[in-house]
Every structure is written in C-alpha cells, then in structure tokens.
Write a protein that holds these residues in place. Sequence first.
Motif, PDB file in Angstrom:
ATOM      1  N   PRO A  65       0.743  -1.276   0.055  1.00 29.59           N
ATOM      2  CA  PRO A  65      -0.076   0.054   0.087  1.00 29.59           C
ATOM      3  C   PRO A  65       0.906   1.270   0.047  1.00 29.59           C
ATOM      4  CG  PRO A  65      -0.604  -1.603   1.643  1.00 29.59           C
ATOM      5  CD  PRO A  65       0.503  -2.171   1.162  1.00 29.59           C
ATOM      6  N   TRP A 106       1.642   2.340  -3.399  1.00 26.05           N
ATOM      7  CA  TRP A 106       0.400   3.317  -4.188  1.00 26.05           C
ATOM      8  C   TRP A 106       0.134   4.539  -3.531  1.00 26.05           C
ATOM      9  CZ3 TRP A 106      -0.619   1.658  -8.678  1.00 26.05           C
ATOM     10  CH2 TRP A 106      -0.445   0.424  -9.088  1.00 26.05           C
ATOM     11  N   ARG A 107       0.502   4.710  -2.207  1.00 27.17           N
ATOM     12  CA  ARG A 107       0.020   6.010  -1.529  1.00 27.17           C
ATOM     13  C   ARG A 107       1.229   6.977  -2.226  1.00 27.17           C
ATOM     14  NH1 ARG A 107      -0.603   3.033   3.135  1.00 27.17           N
ATOM     15  NH2 ARG A 107       1.504   3.116   3.717  1.00 27.17           N
ATOM     16  N   GLU A 108       2.290   6.554  -2.601  1.00 21.92           N
ATOM     17  CA  GLU A 108       3.294   7.473  -2.861  1.00 21.92           C
ATOM     18  C   GLU A 108       3.451   7.778  -4.464  1.00 21.92           C
ATOM     19  OE1 GLU A 108       8.138   7.561  -3.143  1.00 21.92           O
ATOM     20  OE2 GLU A 108       7.205   6.264  -1.649  1.00 21.92           O
ATOM     21  N   HIS A 160      -6.190   4.822  -4.250  1.00 17.68           N
ATOM     22  CA  HIS A 160      -5.416   5.738  -3.769  1.00 17.68           C
ATOM     23  C   HIS A 160      -5.427   7.024  -4.376  1.00 17.68           C
ATOM     24  CE1 HIS A 160      -3.701   1.949  -2.049  1.00 17.68           C
ATOM     25  NE2 HIS A 160      -3.231   2.693  -0.839  1.00 17.68           N
ATOM     26  N   TYR A 161      -6.030   7.134  -5.498  1.00 18.43           N
ATOM     27  CA  TYR A 161      -6.317   8.169  -6.232  1.00 18.43           C
ATOM     28  C   TYR A 161      -7.559   8.306  -6.792  1.00 18.43           C
ATOM     29  CZ  TYR A 161      -5.450  12.007  -9.810  1.00 18.43           C
ATOM     30  OH  TYR A 161      -5.442  13.143 -10.455  1.00 18.43           O
TER      31      TYR A 161
END
Length: 401
Positions: free
Chosen positions: A302, A305-307, A349-350
């Motif tokens: 995760p 994906w956050r980054e 995440h987006y």
Amino acid sequence: SSGINAEWPLRPGNIVKTLINLTISICNEKILQHVLVLVNDVLSDKENIKLFEEIEDANAAEKLANKEAPKGLSSWEPFLDLLNRPDEFIVNQSCLILAKVISCGQFRLDSKNLNWFINWQVSQLLQSNTYLHTILASQQLMLRVTEYRAPFHNSTCLDKMLNILSTRISFQLQYQMVFCFWLLSFRTTYCFKLMDFIKPTAEILRQAVKEKVIRLILQFYRNLLTNHSAPRKIAELMIQGKVQVVIGQLIEKNWKDEDIKEDVEHVKGVLDEMLQDMSTFDSYLAEVKSGKLEWSPLHTNPAFWRENAQKLNQNDHEVLRMIRILLKDEQDPTTLAVCAHDVGEYVRHYPVGKYNVEKLGLKERVVCLLDNDDPKVKSAALLALQKLMLNNWEFMAKTNA
C-alpha cells in the motif's frame, strides 16, 4: 580433404579446377549435386581454401601481365550463378560453398556481388525454408569477416531474423541466429539495431537447456552492455525483459564452464547496480513495459500506491494506456490479474482517477475479465471493480456532505 587427396594424390590444384569446371558444364542435376557435395567436402579442410585462392591469384597475375587476356576460371562465380537454379539442394550447397570461398581465406568478394549475395540470403530467411540452417551457417561464416558486417547490418537481414525468432524454431536455429547477433555486437554502431533482440533472446534464455545457447546469449548481453554507447538503456531493456530474474536462477547453478559463470556474474552485477539506481516507480514502469507482470511488493505494498498512484497519470497516462493494452491483448493469467489489481489500487489511492479509468476504457476491460476462465483473474477483476464502486460511493458521500 584427406579422403579426396587419397583418391587423387596428384596436383590437388588441378582437381579443384576440374570440379569447378564440372559445376559449369554439367546439366544433370543429380550429378551436379554429387559434384557440389565433393566441393564442400574439399572445403571442409580449411587448408584447401588455398587451392581456390590460387585460381584467383593466377587470374590476377595473368591480367597484370596482359590486360587483353581472356577472363580465366573463377573460384566463386560458378557458385554465385548456381543460386539461380531451381533445385533447392544445389542452391543451398552452392550458398555454403560460396560463403566458405569468400570468407575462410584471404579472398574477398567485391561490393557489387557481395550486396547481391547478401540480398539473396535475406530473401531465403523464411521459417518455411527447409534449408534455413544452411543459410544461417553461411551468414555465420561471413560475419566473421569484419568488412562483410556493415552490408549485413544495412540490409533487412536483422528484421527478417527478428520475425523468425518470434516463432517456434529449433534451438539449433536459435543458436545460429544469436551467433550472428553476437558477432555484430562487437561494434557500437550495430548495437542500436541489436537492442530489439534483447526481449526475444531473454525468452530463449529463460527456456534454454543447452549450455552453448546460454553461453552465447550471455556473451551477447555482455557485449551490448560493454559496447553500446548508452549502457543504461541496454540495462533498462534487459530489466524490462526480466533478464535479471533469469540471471538470478542461473547464478544458483554449478557451471563446469567457467566462462558461463563469469558472464552470469558480470551481467548480474551490472543489472543489480542499475536496479539500485532506479527509483521504485522506475522499476514498476520497467515491469509494465516488459508486458509480463508478477505479484511483487511493487503491486501489493500500500505504501507504494500511496506514494506513486498519481504518477500513473504522467506522460498522458502512459502507464494506464499500457495496462489497457495488456488487459486487452495479454493471455497470461498472472499478468491479467496483476493489471486488474493495479487498476483497483490506482482508484483506491487516487479517487479522482476513476474518471481516467472510465475515459480510457480500463473499467470496460476489467469487466470483461469476469468471463475469464481463470478463477484468480476473475477474483482480481471483481475486487478491482469493488474498489472502483466503493470509491464512487465514498466520493459521492464526501461531495454530498
């Protein structure tokens, strides 16, 4: 050869002249086939190439002494002429003989006839050609000669080889082709075209069991990494082709051949150094470009994906467009499942990304995976769609609030 000289111990040069004259005068194809086999047998002993060179030397000396002297017997022209015959055996024996005469000794073919011969060879580079191994054998001989390499490189020879290499062919044909690439890879100028062969040769390396094929591909890679003016680009293409994965498997084996061990360690060292220099997203991008995705922390973590979720929008959504192509054309179940998973993680995440997913047709492609025969692909597609729907509800809830 020794067998031929044992039968005709006197004046071996005259024997060669007789054989060449026979190739010119014989009309009967069966007899001509036997004569060509005999010529090839003579040339199997490299020392006998001098007998053919003596013919050319005598012609040159005669012309020097008398410019009006009639044209003498040629050691190569009759075989060039035989390439126009309808009989396949005659044609391919002549091809191999000609390649030996103009490559194994000091005599070199003039540029006009050389280009004609190379273009003829290129026309024979077809998977359906029963004598493809003979054509490749003649090219292996000729590419040992430095001055013959440029005409080969400038022809459509490599394009034809790339097409054949993408089909199912024997390991012997694979070896012969890679041998040609390896010979060309010693010069920087030729390495640009040879980049196209990294991916297909990586697939061969992945499946190869013959040491001579493995050794040659590794030496080809090593040359590219050493001689190419942009080694980083070569390393990136190798990473995209999953070469480092195969190298990781090869390094675990106990090789009797020290050259293979050294080449494996060298290529691994270069690729490991490149991977360290690449960012996490660079590694992800390289994997997507390779067309073969696997379950790895790049996809399941995760934090990644956050980054990096928003980076999928870079270059006009380049990554998303590549994933769409994979979802449409790829057959590998793991790749399809990972692609579906990545679409889900992207919108998770987006949140705004759901519009890109629908606009680019990714949602439609993921929906199609629900009919896939593989249960893991179905499960990944269903989970991705759930994330997309959940994202929609959360987005609507936040908007209404």
